[in-house]
Design a protein around this motif. Structure first.
Motif, PDB file in Angstrom:
ATOM      1  N   SER A  12     -22.263 -29.278  46.401  1.00 31.35           N
ATOM      2  CA  SER A  12     -21.995 -30.172  47.533  1.00 31.35           C
ATOM      3  C   SER A  12     -22.096 -31.633  47.113  1.00 31.35           C
ATOM      4  CB  SER A  12     -22.930 -29.869  48.702  1.00 31.35           C
ATOM      5  OG  SER A  12     -24.261 -30.235  48.395  1.00 31.35           O
ATOM      6  N   GLN A  13     -23.021 -31.938  46.218  1.00 31.25           N
ATOM      7  CA  GLN A  13     -23.136 -33.311  45.724  1.00 31.25           C
ATOM      8  C   GLN A  13     -21.900 -33.703  44.918  1.00 31.25           C
ATOM      9  OE1 GLN A  13     -26.837 -33.190  43.593  1.00 31.25           O
ATOM     10  NE2 GLN A  13     -28.076 -33.335  45.442  1.00 31.25           N
ATOM     11  N   ARG A  14     -21.363 -32.767  44.168  1.00 30.24           N
ATOM     12  CA  ARG A  14     -20.138 -33.050  43.405  1.00 30.24           C
ATOM     13  C   ARG A  14     -18.974 -33.329  44.353  1.00 30.24           C
ATOM     14  NH1 ARG A  14     -21.218 -28.422  38.999  1.00 30.24           N
ATOM     15  NH2 ARG A  14     -22.564 -29.660  37.645  1.00 30.24           N
ATOM     16  N   ILE A  46     -16.712 -36.722  44.715  1.00 34.59           N
ATOM     17  CA  ILE A  46     -15.245 -36.687  44.732  1.00 34.59           C
ATOM     18  C   ILE A  46     -14.725 -37.390  45.979  1.00 34.59           C
ATOM     19  CG2 ILE A  46     -13.252 -35.148  44.955  1.00 34.59           C
ATOM     20  CD1 ILE A  46     -14.869 -33.135  43.185  1.00 34.59           C
ATOM     21  N   ALA A  47     -15.370 -37.144  47.127  1.00 35.60           N
ATOM     22  CA  ALA A  47     -14.952 -37.800  48.373  1.00 35.60           C
ATOM     23  C   ALA A  47     -15.066 -39.316  48.266  1.00 35.60           C
ATOM     24  CB  ALA A  47     -15.782 -37.276  49.548  1.00 35.60           C
ATOM     25  N   MET A  48     -16.131 -39.795  47.631  1.00 36.29           N
ATOM     26  CA  MET A  48     -16.303 -41.244  47.462  1.00 36.29           C
ATOM     27  C   MET A  48     -15.243 -41.822  46.531  1.00 36.29           C
ATOM     28  SD  MET A  48     -20.368 -41.813  47.235  1.00 36.29           S
ATOM     29  CE  MET A  48     -21.446 -40.657  48.044  1.00 36.29           C
ATOM     30  N   ALA A  49     -14.920 -41.096  45.477  1.00 34.00           N
ATOM     31  CA  ALA A  49     -13.876 -41.557  44.555  1.00 34.00           C
ATOM     32  C   ALA A  49     -12.522 -41.593  45.262  1.00 34.00           C
ATOM     33  CB  ALA A  49     -13.812 -40.649  43.332  1.00 34.00           C
ATOM     34  N   ILE A  50     -12.252 -40.599  46.076  1.00 27.63           N
ATOM     35  CA  ILE A  50     -11.008 -40.579  46.861  1.00 27.63           C
ATOM     36  C   ILE A  50     -10.987 -41.753  47.828  1.00 27.63           C
ATOM     37  CG2 ILE A  50      -9.787 -39.310  48.679  1.00 27.63           C
ATOM     38  CD1 ILE A  50     -10.605 -36.726  47.187  1.00 27.63           C
ATOM     39  N   PHE A  51     -12.120 -42.040  48.463  1.00 29.32           N
ATOM     40  CA  PHE A  51     -12.229 -43.159  49.399  1.00 29.32           C
ATOM     41  C   PHE A  51     -11.853 -44.474  48.718  1.00 29.32           C
ATOM     42  CE2 PHE A  51     -14.493 -46.554  51.542  1.00 29.32           C
ATOM     43  CZ  PHE A  51     -14.333 -46.265  52.889  1.00 29.32           C
ATOM     44  N   MET A  68     -11.176 -24.184  51.786  1.00 35.05           N
ATOM     45  CA  MET A  68     -10.072 -24.978  52.354  1.00 35.05           C
ATOM     46  C   MET A  68     -10.589 -25.934  53.435  1.00 35.05           C
ATOM     47  SD  MET A  68      -7.366 -24.586  50.705  1.00 35.05           S
ATOM     48  CE  MET A  68      -6.310 -25.507  51.769  1.00 35.05           C
ATOM     49  N   GLY A  69     -11.527 -25.492  54.238  1.00 32.12           N
ATOM     50  CA  GLY A  69     -12.148 -26.380  55.215  1.00 32.12           C
ATOM     51  C   GLY A  69     -12.909 -27.505  54.534  1.00 32.12           C
ATOM     52  N   LEU A  70     -13.564 -27.173  53.432  1.00 32.88           N
ATOM     53  CA  LEU A  70     -14.274 -28.183  52.652  1.00 32.88           C
ATOM     54  C   LEU A  70     -13.297 -29.191  52.045  1.00 32.88           C
ATOM     55  CD1 LEU A  70     -16.894 -29.273  51.379  1.00 32.88           C
ATOM     56  CD2 LEU A  70     -16.535 -27.632  49.515  1.00 32.88           C
ATOM     57  N   TYR A  71     -12.169 -28.710  51.556  1.00 28.66           N
ATOM     58  CA  TYR A  71     -11.156 -29.621  51.009  1.00 28.66           C
ATOM     59  C   TYR A  71     -10.637 -30.564  52.101  1.00 28.66           C
ATOM     60  CZ  TYR A  71     -11.009 -26.482  46.936  1.00 28.66           C
ATOM     61  OH  TYR A  71     -11.330 -25.727  45.835  1.00 28.66           O
ATOM     62  N   CYS A  72     -10.471 -30.046  53.297  1.00 31.66           N
ATOM     63  CA  CYS A  72     -10.053 -30.908  54.419  1.00 31.66           C
ATOM     64  C   CYS A  72     -11.101 -31.994  54.664  1.00 31.66           C
ATOM     65  CB  CYS A  72      -9.853 -30.078  55.681  1.00 31.66           C
ATOM     66  SG  CYS A  72      -8.399 -29.017  55.664  1.00 31.66           S
ATOM     67  N   LEU A  73     -12.368 -31.610  54.626  1.00 36.95           N
ATOM     68  CA  LEU A  73     -13.449 -32.572  54.844  1.00 36.95           C
ATOM     69  C   LEU A  73     -13.438 -33.665  53.782  1.00 36.95           C
ATOM     70  CD1 LEU A  73     -15.971 -33.410  56.423  1.00 36.95           C
ATOM     71  CD2 LEU A  73     -17.285 -31.864  54.957  1.00 36.95           C
ATOM     72  N   VAL A  74     -13.267 -33.281  52.536  1.00 35.84           N
ATOM     73  CA  VAL A  74     -13.235 -34.255  51.442  1.00 35.84           C
ATOM     74  C   VAL A  74     -12.014 -35.172  51.592  1.00 35.84           C
ATOM     75  CG1 VAL A  74     -12.956 -34.499  48.944  1.00 35.84           C
ATOM     76  CG2 VAL A  74     -14.572 -32.833  49.853  1.00 35.84           C
ATOM     77  N   ALA A  75     -10.881 -34.616  51.981  1.00 40.83           N
ATOM     78  CA  ALA A  75      -9.646 -35.401  52.103  1.00 40.83           C
ATOM     79  C   ALA A  75      -9.706 -36.414  53.239  1.00 40.83           C
ATOM     80  CB  ALA A  75      -8.458 -34.458  52.298  1.00 40.83           C
ATOM     81  N   ILE A  76     -10.559 -36.177  54.223  1.00 43.15           N
ATOM     82  CA  ILE A  76     -10.708 -37.138  55.323  1.00 43.15           C
ATOM     83  C   ILE A  76     -11.116 -38.506  54.786  1.00 43.15           C
ATOM     84  CG2 ILE A  76     -12.124 -37.718  57.335  1.00 43.15           C
ATOM     85  CD1 ILE A  76     -12.076 -34.742  58.069  1.00 43.15           C
ATOM     86  N   ALA A 102      -9.947 -40.126  52.360  1.00 43.04           N
ATOM     87  CA  ALA A 102      -8.749 -40.925  52.073  1.00 43.04           C
ATOM     88  C   ALA A 102      -8.245 -41.601  53.335  1.00 43.04           C
ATOM     89  CB  ALA A 102      -7.658 -40.047  51.462  1.00 43.04           C
ATOM     90  N   CYS A 103      -8.355 -40.915  54.458  1.00 41.88           N
ATOM     91  CA  CYS A 103      -7.864 -41.468  55.724  1.00 41.88           C
ATOM     92  C   CYS A 103      -8.771 -42.572  56.254  1.00 41.88           C
ATOM     93  CB  CYS A 103      -7.752 -40.357  56.767  1.00 41.88           C
ATOM     94  SG  CYS A 103      -6.620 -39.054  56.272  1.00 41.88           S
ATOM     95  N   MET A 104     -10.055 -42.441  56.026  1.00 43.10           N
ATOM     96  CA  MET A 104     -10.995 -43.422  56.577  1.00 43.10           C
ATOM     97  C   MET A 104     -11.108 -44.684  55.732  1.00 43.10           C
ATOM     98  SD  MET A 104     -14.041 -41.149  58.230  1.00 43.10           S
ATOM     99  CE  MET A 104     -14.868 -40.952  56.692  1.00 43.10           C
ATOM    100  N   SER A 105     -10.586 -44.659  54.535  1.00 46.37           N
ATOM    101  CA  SER A 105     -10.811 -45.754  53.596  1.00 46.37           C
ATOM    102  C   SER A 105     -10.361 -47.113  54.115  1.00 46.37           C
ATOM    103  CB  SER A 105     -10.125 -45.456  52.270  1.00 46.37           C
ATOM    104  OG  SER A 105      -8.725 -45.464  52.427  1.00 46.37           O
ATOM    105  N   LEU A 106      -9.265 -47.160  54.808  1.00 44.67           N
ATOM    106  CA  LEU A 106      -8.737 -48.455  55.245  1.00 44.67           C
ATOM    107  C   LEU A 106      -8.977 -48.713  56.738  1.00 44.67           C
ATOM    108  CD1 LEU A 106      -7.272 -50.689  53.668  1.00 44.67           C
ATOM    109  CD2 LEU A 106      -5.198 -49.959  54.816  1.00 44.67           C
ATOM    110  N   MET A 107      -9.580 -47.769  57.433  1.00 44.28           N
ATOM    111  CA  MET A 107      -9.689 -47.907  58.882  1.00 44.28           C
ATOM    112  C   MET A 107     -10.510 -49.107  59.323  1.00 44.28           C
ATOM    113  SD  MET A 107      -9.742 -44.165  60.473  1.00 44.28           S
ATOM    114  CE  MET A 107      -8.303 -43.129  60.308  1.00 44.28           C
ATOM    115  N   PHE A 108     -11.746 -49.234  58.865  1.00 43.29           N
ATOM    116  CA  PHE A 108     -12.555 -50.340  59.367  1.00 43.29           C
ATOM    117  C   PHE A 108     -11.978 -51.707  59.019  1.00 43.29           C
ATOM    118  CE2 PHE A 108     -15.842 -53.564  59.193  1.00 43.29           C
ATOM    119  CZ  PHE A 108     -16.161 -53.599  60.543  1.00 43.29           C
ATOM    120  N   PRO A 109     -11.606 -51.976  57.769  1.00 46.30           N
ATOM    121  CA  PRO A 109     -11.079 -53.314  57.510  1.00 46.30           C
ATOM    122  C   PRO A 109      -9.796 -53.606  58.285  1.00 46.30           C
ATOM    123  CG  PRO A 109     -11.056 -51.992  55.494  1.00 46.30           C
ATOM    124  CD  PRO A 109     -11.726 -51.191  56.552  1.00 46.30           C
ATOM    125  N   THR A 110      -8.994 -52.579  58.519  1.00 42.18           N
ATOM    126  CA  THR A 110      -7.755 -52.788  59.271  1.00 42.18           C
ATOM    127  C   THR A 110      -8.064 -53.052  60.740  1.00 42.18           C
ATOM    128  OG1 THR A 110      -6.612 -51.334  57.730  1.00 42.18           O
ATOM    129  CG2 THR A 110      -5.493 -51.813  59.801  1.00 42.18           C
TER     130      THR A 110
END
Length: 159
Positions: free
Chosen positions: A14-16, A20-25, A66-74, A76-84
């Motif tokens: 889970s830590q890995r 990965i989620a942070m790197a995607i972000f 697959m549910g975990l992959y969806c969670l990690v991929a989220i 990418a979507c949140m990365s630009l939300m707050f600054p935008t």
């Protein structure tokens, strides 16, 4: 652990995935910033929130990896939300931008209310015949829906 891992192996895995989620972000932040040259900020915000909504539905309804992959991929979507959202909200405020910026920062603090609500849902163990951890993602789903509306209204206003 449902896949036969020991608790320590599941924790390390889970830590890995978190790393990965942070790197995607971070990667997505640069990519989305580049896209802002060509895509309206409100439209990009709406697109990211829509994809985030679909991925959140995946987290809710898809079990296993697959549910975990969806969670990690989220991430990418949140990365630009707050600054935008921040940039759109402060646009045209002039001298009131400092006051508006303070309000937006306080809104972040208000966002600290949702994790305890999500945790209280998770504490239920099972809801509607599904794991409560999956159902708890209804809260972020609702937040993505609000951002879709915000992005759409911003796009229509600037169009």
């Amino acid at each position: 652990m449902n896949e036969g891992m020991s608790e320590i192996d599941a924790e390390v895995t889970s830590q890995r995935y978190n790393i990965i989620a942070m790197a995607i972000f971070v990667t997505s932040r640069f990519i989305c910033t580049y896209f802002l040259k060509y895509i309206n900020a409100g439209a990009l915000l709406g697109i990211l929130a829509t994809v985030g909504t679909v991925l959140t539905l995946g987290v809710i309804f898809i079990d296993g990896r697959m549910g975990l992959y969806c969670l990690v991929a989220i991430s990418a979507c949140m990365s630009l939300m707050f600054p935008t959202i921040y940039g759109i909200a402060l646009q045209g405020l002039g001298d009131d931008a400092k006051f508006g910026a303070a309000g937006l920062i306080m809104a972040i603090l208000g966002g600290s209310v949702l994790p305890p609500f999500q945790a209280s849902i998770i504490d239920q163990q099972t809801l509607f015949g599904m794991p409560a951890v999956n159902i708890s993602f209804i809260l972020p789903l609702f937040c993505f829906l609000v951002i879709i509306v915000y992005g759409y209204r911003t796009y229509k206003r600037t169009k």
